[in-house]
Design a protein around this motif. Structure first.
Motif, short mmCIF file in Angstrom:
data_model
loop_
_atom_site.label_atom_id
_atom_site.label_comp_id
_atom_site.label_asym_id
_atom_site.label_seq_id
_atom_site.Cartn_x
_atom_site.Cartn_y
_atom_site.Cartn_z
N SER A 31 1.17 -1.21 -0.17
CA SER A 31 -0.58 0.15 0.16
C SER A 31 0.41 1.37 0.25
O SER A 31 0.48 2.41 -0.41
CB SER A 31 -1.29 0.22 1.48
OG SER A 31 -0.27 0.39 2.31
N LEU A 32 2.22 0.63 0.68
CA LEU A 32 2.73 2.49 0.78
C LEU A 32 3.27 2.54 -0.87
O LEU A 32 3.87 3.84 -1.30
CB LEU A 32 4.15 2.16 1.64
CG LEU A 32 5.21 2.78 1.70
CD1 LEU A 32 4.76 3.74 1.71
CD2 LEU A 32 5.97 2.52 3.00
N THR A 35 1.03 4.18 -3.01
CA THR A 35 0.77 5.63 -2.56
C THR A 35 2.13 6.36 -3.05
O THR A 35 1.83 7.41 -3.80
CB THR A 35 0.27 5.60 -0.98
OG1 THR A 35 -0.37 4.58 -0.49
CG2 THR A 35 0.63 7.19 -0.48
N MET A 39 1.40 8.65 -6.07
CA MET A 39 1.92 10.77 -5.29
C MET A 39 1.57 11.06 -6.50
O MET A 39 0.96 12.94 -6.42
CB MET A 39 2.95 10.73 -5.15
CG MET A 39 3.41 11.95 -4.27
SD MET A 39 1.95 12.74 -2.81
CE MET A 39 2.83 11.30 -1.24
N GLN A 42 -1.83 12.92 -7.39
CA GLN A 42 -2.88 12.73 -5.99
C GLN A 42 -2.49 14.19 -6.31
O GLN A 42 -3.05 15.02 -5.40
CB GLN A 42 -2.31 11.91 -5.32
CG GLN A 42 -2.90 10.10 -5.20
CD GLN A 42 -4.24 10.75 -4.95
OE1 GLN A 42 -5.07 11.52 -4.32
NE2 GLN A 42 -5.13 9.23 -5.22
N PRO A 98 -7.46 4.92 -6.56
CA PRO A 98 -7.68 3.54 -5.70
C PRO A 98 -8.02 2.61 -5.38
O PRO A 98 -8.01 1.65 -5.46
CB PRO A 98 -7.55 4.61 -4.21
CG PRO A 98 -7.57 6.25 -4.41
CD PRO A 98 -7.66 6.56 -5.85
N GLN A 223 -10.01 9.17 8.18
CA GLN A 223 -9.39 10.75 6.51
C GLN A 223 -10.48 11.46 5.17
O GLN A 223 -9.99 12.36 5.38
CB GLN A 223 -8.90 9.00 5.26
CG GLN A 223 -8.43 9.86 4.03
CD GLN A 223 -7.79 8.70 2.94
OE1 GLN A 223 -8.78 6.98 3.10
NE2 GLN A 223 -7.45 8.40 1.90
N ASN A 270 -4.00 1.47 3.64
CA ASN A 270 -4.00 2.81 3.01
C ASN A 270 -4.89 3.86 3.21
O ASN A 270 -4.29 5.53 2.63
CB ASN A 270 -5.07 2.16 1.51
CG ASN A 270 -4.58 3.05 0.50
OD1 ASN A 270 -3.95 3.61 -0.61
ND2 ASN A 270 -6.48 3.99 -0.01
N TRP A 273 -1.73 5.97 5.07
CA TRP A 273 -0.89 6.99 4.32
C TRP A 273 -1.46 7.94 3.68
O TRP A 273 -0.90 9.01 3.33
CB TRP A 273 -0.36 5.47 3.11
CG TRP A 273 0.16 4.44 3.64
CD1 TRP A 273 0.42 3.25 3.39
CD2 TRP A 273 1.61 4.13 4.62
NE1 TRP A 273 0.99 1.99 3.84
CE2 TRP A 273 1.34 2.99 4.22
CE3 TRP A 273 2.37 5.24 5.10
CZ2 TRP A 273 2.48 2.87 5.93
CZ3 TRP A 273 3.35 5.15 6.54
CH2 TRP A 273 3.88 3.54 6.09
N GLY A 274 -2.62 7.54 3.85
CA GLY A 274 -3.63 8.61 3.00
C GLY A 274 -4.13 9.58 3.36
O GLY A 274 -3.55 10.90 3.63
N ARG A 277 -0.77 11.43 3.21
CA ARG A 277 -0.64 12.62 2.36
C ARG A 277 -1.49 12.90 2.07
O ARG A 277 -0.68 14.24 1.69
CB ARG A 277 -0.56 11.42 1.10
CG ARG A 277 -1.00 12.00 0.38
CD ARG A 277 -0.89 11.01 -1.67
NE ARG A 277 -2.72 10.71 -0.64
CZ ARG A 277 -3.14 10.19 -0.97
NH1 ARG A 277 -3.35 8.61 -1.45
NH2 ARG A 277 -5.19 9.73 -0.79
N GLU A 278 -2.62 13.68 2.61
CA GLU A 278 -3.76 14.95 2.04
C GLU A 278 -3.08 15.92 2.94
O GLU A 278 -3.30 16.76 2.81
CB GLU A 278 -4.63 13.89 2.38
CG GLU A 278 -5.69 13.36 1.93
CD GLU A 278 -5.88 13.92 0.29
OE1 GLU A 278 -6.49 14.89 0.31
OE2 GLU A 278 -5.61 13.16 -0.50
#
Length: 370
Positions: A31-32, A35, A39, A42, A98, A223, A270, A273-274, A277-278
């Protein structure tokens, strides 16, 4: 076509599994990697969403202003997006990426022999026959086909009877046949949480299996909150999107209860990590867009000041030109030396009303014979 789509996902997950030796860790690191690969896409989505969040207050004002005229509201909203150079669909399209990972990953998890290991159906049938000789009972459906998760049970059985199974004599197995250790933190990642309710017990293996879909739903909901805040949405917009934001967590709860726990673990990882990231991209693009807006505002202010200075300069030049022109002398009435008798508004002189007529002559009524 389906095998071609799942091939890169299976190769990546198999590589990570060969390095880590843990099925659970391979799901998390998979999942990493996914991601990180997504990126750049995203980032485009996040930039568009943050810019739309900046316009949330103006959008709410338009919505209140044209509450009774939806067509006019849509026209003004489209005009606002055009002025700000925003594509409202730009953020939504990339955010659906995703979902294109979940489907092939589910196939990889569901079929560890034919998809994850890349063995053919003939090899899988030969392994099944060999396992049945050791007491394995295949999960079959009424129509003679195998169950959706039968390969997981077969792979788990092969791993537990690895030394007893004569798999080396099976043509095509070779080095691609792997021992699949589905246990992770005492939880069987190949089991479905929905199957434990018939034989529930207060054991960590059972409780942990039930917690996975619950944690998947909670992490998915958190999330959505992180995404809303990092996008800069107003409180009104967050409230209006509350029901929509509940749909994905409820879907994840249902999916992860009915599917193998490995998919639920991926969902949790996920989401984590999301969130990272967000949150990171939200701060980065908020700072960047604020700097861009300040720069545009400074340019507009500089242009306004330049126009003011140019206007003042033109006014000063006009004044200088007017001052340099020769002044005209005012026209004066010729002096006659005659003093007229005072009159009233009615033109009366003394006791004579309207004496000042258009053809008035002072000596009109005098005796000319004298």
């Amino acid at each position: 076509m389906g095998r071609l789509i799942t091939l890169p996902f299976a190769a990546l997950l198999r590589l990570i599994y060969s390095l880590s030796g843990s099925y659970g860790l391979s799901i998390i690191f998979f999942s990493l990697v996914v991601t990180l690969i997504m990126m750049p896409f995203q980032m485009k989505s996040k930039r568009s969403m943050v810019r739309m969040g900046k316009l949330s207050n103006r959008q709410m004002e338009l919505q209140k202003q044209y509450a009774n005229n939806q067509q006019k509201y849509q026209e003004e909203l489209a005009k606002l997006y055009q002025e700000e150079n925003i594509n409202p669909m730009g953020g939504c399209l990339w955010s659906l990426l995703p979902m294109f990972v979940i489907v092939p990953l589910y196939s990889v998890i569901r079929q560890p022999i034919t998809v994850f290991m890349g063995l053919g159906e003939e090899v899988c049938n030969a392994l099944r026959t060999a396992a049945e000789g050791l007491g394995y009972v295949a999960q079959t459906l009424g129509n003679g086909s195998y169950g959706a998760y039968e390969q997981i049970y077969l792979s788990d059985f092969i791993t537990r009877h690895w030394s007893e199974l004569d798999w080396r004599g099976i043509e095509g197995a070779g080095d691609r046949l792997l021992q699949m250790h589905f246990d992770f933190l005492g939880i069987n990642m190949g089991a479905q949480p929905s199957t434990v309710f018939g034989s529930f017990s207060w054991e960590w293996a059972v409780i942990g299996l039930i917690l996975i879909p619950v944690l998947a739903a909670v992490s998915s909901y958190v999330q959505t909150i992180v995404i809303s805040k990092s996008n800069g949405q107003s409180q009104e917009q967050q409230a209006s999107m509350r029901m929509v934001n509940l749909m994905m967590p409820l879907m994840s709860l249902w999916f992860c209860f009915s599917m193998p726990a490995a998919l639920g673990l991926y969902w949790i990882a996920n989401s984590v990590w999301g969130m990272i990231r967000e949150s990171t991209l939200g701060r980065y693009y908020t700072k960047k867009i604020n700097a861009e807006e300040e720069e545009r505002a400074a340019k507009r202010e500089a242009a306004r000041q330049l126009r003011i200075e140019e206007s003042k300069k033109r006014v000063a030049e006009q004044r200088e030109q007017e001052a340099a022109r020769p002044k005209k002398k005012p026209k004066t009435q010729p002096k006659t030396g005659e003093k007229r008798a005072p009159t009233t508004e009615a033109g009366q002189i003394g006791g004579r009303p309207y004496a000042r007529g258009r053809s008035y002559q002072a000596d009109r009524y005098e005796n000319k014979e004298e």
